[in-house]
Write a protein that holds these residues in place. Structure first.
Motif, PDB file in Angstrom:
ATOM      1  N   HIS A 146      25.883  42.573 -56.974  1.00  0.00           N
ATOM      2  CA  HIS A 146      24.975  41.496 -57.602  1.00  0.00           C
ATOM      3  C   HIS A 146      24.019  41.108 -56.766  1.00  0.00           C
ATOM      4  N   PHE A 147      24.162  41.625 -55.311  1.00  0.00           N
ATOM      5  CA  PHE A 147      23.210  41.315 -54.213  1.00  0.00           C
ATOM      6  C   PHE A 147      22.053  42.390 -54.461  1.00  0.00           C
ATOM      7  N   ASP A 148      22.512  43.791 -54.120  1.00  0.00           N
ATOM      8  CA  ASP A 148      21.810  45.161 -53.949  1.00  0.00           C
ATOM      9  C   ASP A 148      21.760  45.719 -55.578  1.00  0.00           C
ATOM     10  N   THR A 149      21.102  44.783 -56.423  1.00  0.00           N
ATOM     11  CA  THR A 149      20.862  45.445 -57.905  1.00  0.00           C
ATOM     12  C   THR A 149      20.064  46.480 -57.872  1.00  0.00           C
ATOM     13  N   ARG A 150      20.037  47.295 -59.051  1.00  0.00           N
ATOM     14  CA  ARG A 150      19.077  48.517 -59.154  1.00  0.00           C
ATOM     15  C   ARG A 150      17.810  47.722 -59.624  1.00  0.00           C
ATOM     16  N   SER A 151      17.572  46.419 -60.154  1.00  0.00           N
ATOM     17  CA  SER A 151      16.429  46.139 -60.643  1.00  0.00           C
ATOM     18  C   SER A 151      15.665  45.337 -59.308  1.00  0.00           C
ATOM     19  N   GLY A 152      16.557  45.262 -58.196  1.00  0.00           N
ATOM     20  CA  GLY A 152      15.844  44.592 -57.324  1.00  0.00           C
ATOM     21  C   GLY A 152      15.960  42.781 -57.242  1.00  0.00           C
ATOM     22  N   VAL A 153      16.788  42.220 -58.609  1.00  0.00           N
ATOM     23  CA  VAL A 153      16.943  41.027 -58.679  1.00  0.00           C
ATOM     24  C   VAL A 153      18.246  40.621 -57.904  1.00  0.00           C
ATOM     25  N   VAL A 154      17.945  39.650 -56.916  1.00  0.00           N
ATOM     26  CA  VAL A 154      19.462  39.198 -56.247  1.00  0.00           C
ATOM     27  C   VAL A 154      19.968  38.056 -57.047  1.00  0.00           C
ATOM     28  N   VAL A 155      21.154  38.335 -57.331  1.00  0.00           N
ATOM     29  CA  VAL A 155      21.923  37.249 -58.274  1.00  0.00           C
ATOM     30  C   VAL A 155      22.505  36.231 -57.241  1.00  0.00           C
ATOM     31  N   GLY A 156      22.253  35.140 -57.297  1.00  0.00           N
ATOM     32  CA  GLY A 156      22.561  33.923 -56.330  1.00  0.00           C
ATOM     33  C   GLY A 156      23.760  33.383 -56.903  1.00  0.00           C
ATOM     34  N   CYS A 157      24.239  32.525 -55.968  1.00  0.00           N
ATOM     35  CA  CYS A 157      25.638  31.466 -56.113  1.00  0.00           C
ATOM     36  C   CYS A 157      25.677  30.750 -57.740  1.00  0.00           C
ATOM     37  N   VAL A 158      24.442  30.250 -57.676  1.00  0.00           N
ATOM     38  CA  VAL A 158      24.345  29.318 -59.020  1.00  0.00           C
ATOM     39  C   VAL A 158      24.273  30.177 -60.174  1.00  0.00           C
ATOM     40  N   ASP A 159      23.772  31.230 -60.155  1.00  0.00           N
ATOM     41  CA  ASP A 159      23.795  32.252 -61.337  1.00  0.00           C
ATOM     42  C   ASP A 159      25.080  32.779 -62.032  1.00  0.00           C
ATOM     43  N   CYS A 160      26.324  32.633 -61.128  1.00  0.00           N
ATOM     44  CA  CYS A 160      27.651  32.824 -61.678  1.00  0.00           C
ATOM     45  C   CYS A 160      28.195  31.710 -61.671  1.00  0.00           C
ATOM     46  N   HIS A 161      28.286  30.638 -60.666  1.00  0.00           N
ATOM     47  CA  HIS A 161      29.312  29.643 -60.615  1.00  0.00           C
ATOM     48  C   HIS A 161      28.891  28.174 -61.294  1.00  0.00           C
ATOM     49  N   LEU A 162      27.637  28.463 -62.066  1.00  0.00           N
ATOM     50  CA  LEU A 162      27.296  27.435 -63.104  1.00  0.00           C
ATOM     51  C   LEU A 162      26.725  27.966 -64.281  1.00  0.00           C
ATOM     52  N   PRO A 163      26.941  27.210 -65.398  1.00  0.00           N
ATOM     53  CA  PRO A 163      26.475  27.721 -66.582  1.00  0.00           C
ATOM     54  C   PRO A 163      25.004  28.038 -66.481  1.00  0.00           C
ATOM     55  N   PRO A 164      24.232  28.654 -67.610  1.00  0.00           N
ATOM     56  CA  PRO A 164      22.786  29.082 -67.392  1.00  0.00           C
ATOM     57  C   PRO A 164      22.087  27.791 -67.371  1.00  0.00           C
ATOM     58  N   LYS A 165      20.956  27.731 -66.479  1.00  0.00           N
ATOM     59  CA  LYS A 165      19.909  26.770 -66.523  1.00  0.00           C
ATOM     60  C   LYS A 165      19.346  26.450 -67.993  1.00  0.00           C
ATOM     61  N   GLY A 166      19.093  25.242 -68.081  1.00  0.00           N
ATOM     62  CA  GLY A 166      18.697  24.910 -69.394  1.00  0.00           C
ATOM     63  C   GLY A 166      19.368  24.027 -70.470  1.00  0.00           C
ATOM     64  N   GLU A 167      20.818  24.454 -70.168  1.00  0.00           N
ATOM     65  CA  GLU A 167      21.817  23.781 -70.890  1.00  0.00           C
ATOM     66  C   GLU A 167      22.371  22.554 -70.291  1.00  0.00           C
ATOM     67  N   PHE A 168      22.611  21.464 -71.018  1.00  0.00           N
ATOM     68  CA  PHE A 168      23.003  20.096 -70.233  1.00  0.00           C
ATOM     69  C   PHE A 168      23.924  20.257 -69.636  1.00  0.00           C
ATOM     70  N   VAL A 169      25.220  21.304 -69.686  1.00  0.00           N
ATOM     71  CA  VAL A 169      26.391  21.291 -68.973  1.00  0.00           C
ATOM     72  C   VAL A 169      26.189  21.960 -67.635  1.00  0.00           C
ATOM     73  N   HIS A 170      24.867  22.610 -67.600  1.00  0.00           N
ATOM     74  CA  HIS A 170      24.603  23.042 -66.242  1.00  0.00           C
ATOM     75  C   HIS A 170      24.397  21.923 -65.308  1.00  0.00           C
ATOM     76  N   TYR A 171      23.937  20.897 -65.667  1.00  0.00           N
ATOM     77  CA  TYR A 171      23.865  19.688 -64.810  1.00  0.00           C
ATOM     78  C   TYR A 171      25.101  18.962 -64.638  1.00  0.00           C
ATOM     79  N   THR A 172      25.923  18.687 -65.581  1.00  0.00           N
ATOM     80  CA  THR A 172      27.118  18.270 -65.472  1.00  0.00           C
ATOM     81  C   THR A 172      27.978  18.794 -64.538  1.00  0.00           C
ATOM     82  N   GLU A 173      28.117  20.280 -64.671  1.00  0.00           N
ATOM     83  CA  GLU A 173      28.811  21.090 -63.926  1.00  0.00           C
ATOM     84  C   GLU A 173      28.272  20.988 -62.355  1.00  0.00           C
TER      85      GLU A 173
END
Length: 516
Positions: A69-96
């Motif tokens: 998830h850090f050294d991805t083939r696409s070059g996109v680094v997956v960060g902490c909140v990308d896994c440990h929180l629901p997707p951004k834009g959802e209300f539950v993202h902020y409550t969590e």
């Protein structure tokens, strides 16, 4: 004068009027300011650096950078909140975010990090509760990419069929925080003893006493303890701490003498079996031919997925993740190569050997209340006894993994890890009314349990168990379906559990009347 009065009344009325059309805009403006502030605050507290400022897990950052998830083939680094929180834009993202943030701040300020069980935090059960599957699927929207392997295809088809029961981390536990030791495949070398010499024949036994068995063709040996014949009361009384209905009523049991292995079957011992028999079976994922009567038959164990020792090490640690079927086949193989009659212990033999002539909750002094006291004042004016830790590897001292034999003291017969470390297979079918079905008012000789069933008895508790579940009389049973949820094969593997890491077994050797 009248005109002035009218003007004043008009002015008063004018002052009392409000431009009501402005009110919604004011709320929109205030809401925008508030949302913008929250958004800014959310972004500022979502960086990896901010997360790392609170989290003190010694392996978190390094293992994340070692993973895919850090050294991805696409070059996109997956960060902490990308896994440990629901997707951004959802209300539950902020409550969590608020909930987890409050938890982490509290932990940073008030928790003694030296007392945190980091090994447990890295386990799959804990990880699943802190990784949102919606976050996984937000990025991995196509589960069947063009370059997927056949193994991956089978696994994802299985996941779709069992989506209500499975989580992405059932298979992909190491993608976020990589642990290379867990990913190694099964080694084909057993470490054996330090001499390296291969035994040419098994140990000859001429009297009923302890002996060291030698496995021919290997450098592996193990100790067998002579368990004398005797009588005892199986089960526990209804007023005992933690009593379960399947533990009663107590029955008088009498057993013939037998030998039992001093420790649970180790990786050294099991790998000797694996090395000598794996090539006899197909080298693929499954050997599961069916005989004419529908009974599963197989020539040898097949390679497991991943590393069955979970990265904890092998040697004298107990062998784990093999099925009850595999344990039975191991006993058959051991009998063949040594010329003795090895098998799994009956439930009665197991409890008798564990008690070693004791009659309490454990084979050492104490009750569950001594080791797991409850109440408001506990921790303020009293502490639980540490006596249990001298004899068992359990939830309170295990670090969430198995232990070596020398880490505990033996029971009265000289057996190690009879309680804790790993739960142990017995040969009996499990039934909750087994003891009720035994006739009362008489002694039962060498009972072997029900004649049929769906699950087998397991006894002894494990490194995950609390003191109340380590009681000698505590009964448990196999759960094949639950322990193979992640296994995508149809039919499931005969040899390995994909979802159970705390069950092993020890062996019994039957006493022959021809021996002196």
């Amino acid at each position: 004068m009248a005109t002035d009065v009218v003007s004043k009344k008009t002015q008063v009325k004018t002052k009392r009027k409000r431009p009501r059309w402005l009110i919604p805009y004011l709320f929109i403006l205030l809401g925008g300011i508030l949302f913008g502030s929250l958004q800014t605050a959310s972004e500022a507290t979502s960086s990896n650096e901010f997360c790392q400022s609170c989290h003190v897990h010694p392996h978190a950052t390094l293992s994340w950078k070692q993973g895919p998830h850090f050294d991805t083939r696409s070059g996109v680094v997956v960060g902490c909140v990308d896994c440990h929180l629901p997707p951004k834009g959802e209300f539950v993202h902020y409550t969590e975010k608020v909930r987890t943030g409050a938890r982490d701040v509290y932990g940073t300020l008030f928790t003694n990090t030296d007392e945190i069980n980091w090994a447990e935090k890295r386990g799959r059960d804990y990880a699943i509760s802190h990784v949102f599957e919606s976050a996984c699927l937000n990025c991995h929207q196509n589960l069947f990419p063009r370059d997927i392997s056949q193994k991956g295809l089978d696994a994802h088809l299985h996941y779709e069929a069992k989506a209500a029961e499975l989580h992405c981390l059932n298979c992909h536990i190491d993608v976020g925080h990589f642990r290379p030791e867990r990913s190694n495949s099964t080694s084909t070398t057993a470490s054996g003893n330090s001499t390296g010499a291969l035994f040419t024949e098994a140990t000859k036994v001429e009297s009923f006493e302890n002996f060291t068995e030698k496995i021919p063709g290997t450098n592996v040996s193990f100790e067998m303890i002579a368990i004398p014949e005797g009588a005892f009361q199986i089960g526990s009384a209804p007023n005992a701490s933690g009593f379960q209905k399947d533990e009663g009523p107590q029955r008088a049991i009498e057993l013939s003498r037998f030998w039992m292995s001093k420790i649970e079957v180790s990786w050294d011992e099991y790998m000797a079996f694996y090395n000598q028999t794996v090539t006899e079976g197909r080298s693929g994922d499954q050997v599961n031919a069916r005989s004419g009567n529908g009974v599963a038959v197989s020539t040898g164990p097949t390679p497991p997925y991943g590393n069955p020792d979970q990265g904890w090490g092998r040697g004298k640690r107990p062998a784990i993740t093999m099925t009850h079927y595999a344990a039975q086949r191991y006993c058959e193989w051991l009998s063949e190569v040594t010329g003795k009659q090895y098998r799994l212990p009956t439930e009665a033999e197991w409890e008798y050997a564990c008690r070693a002539n004791s009659t309490g909750d454990y084979f050492f002094p104490g009750t569950p209340a001594d080791f797991q006291p409850a109440g408001f004042w506990v921790g303020l004016f009293s502490e639980p006894s540490n006596e249990i830790g001298k004899y068992t590897n359990f939830r309170g001292n295990s670090g969430n993994q198995t232990a070596l034999p020398e880490d505990v003291q033996a029971n009265g017969f000289g057996l190690l890890h009879m309680l804790g470390n790993v739960r142990e297979f017995c040969s009996d079918w499990y039934h909750p009314t087994t003891y009720q079905d035994y006739p009362g008012g008489m002694t039962i000789y060498n009972p072997t349990g029900p004649v049929s069933g769906n699950n087998y008895v397991i006894r002894g508790g494990s490194y995950k168990s609390t003191p109340i579940d380590l009681r000698i009389s505590r009964r448990d049973f196999t759960r094949e379906a639950d322990w193979q949820k992640t296994d995508p094969q149809m039919p499931k593997s005969l040899w390995w559990y994909s979802d159970c890491t705390d069950v092993g077994f020890r062996v019994v050797c039957e006493y022959s009347v021809t021996e002196k």
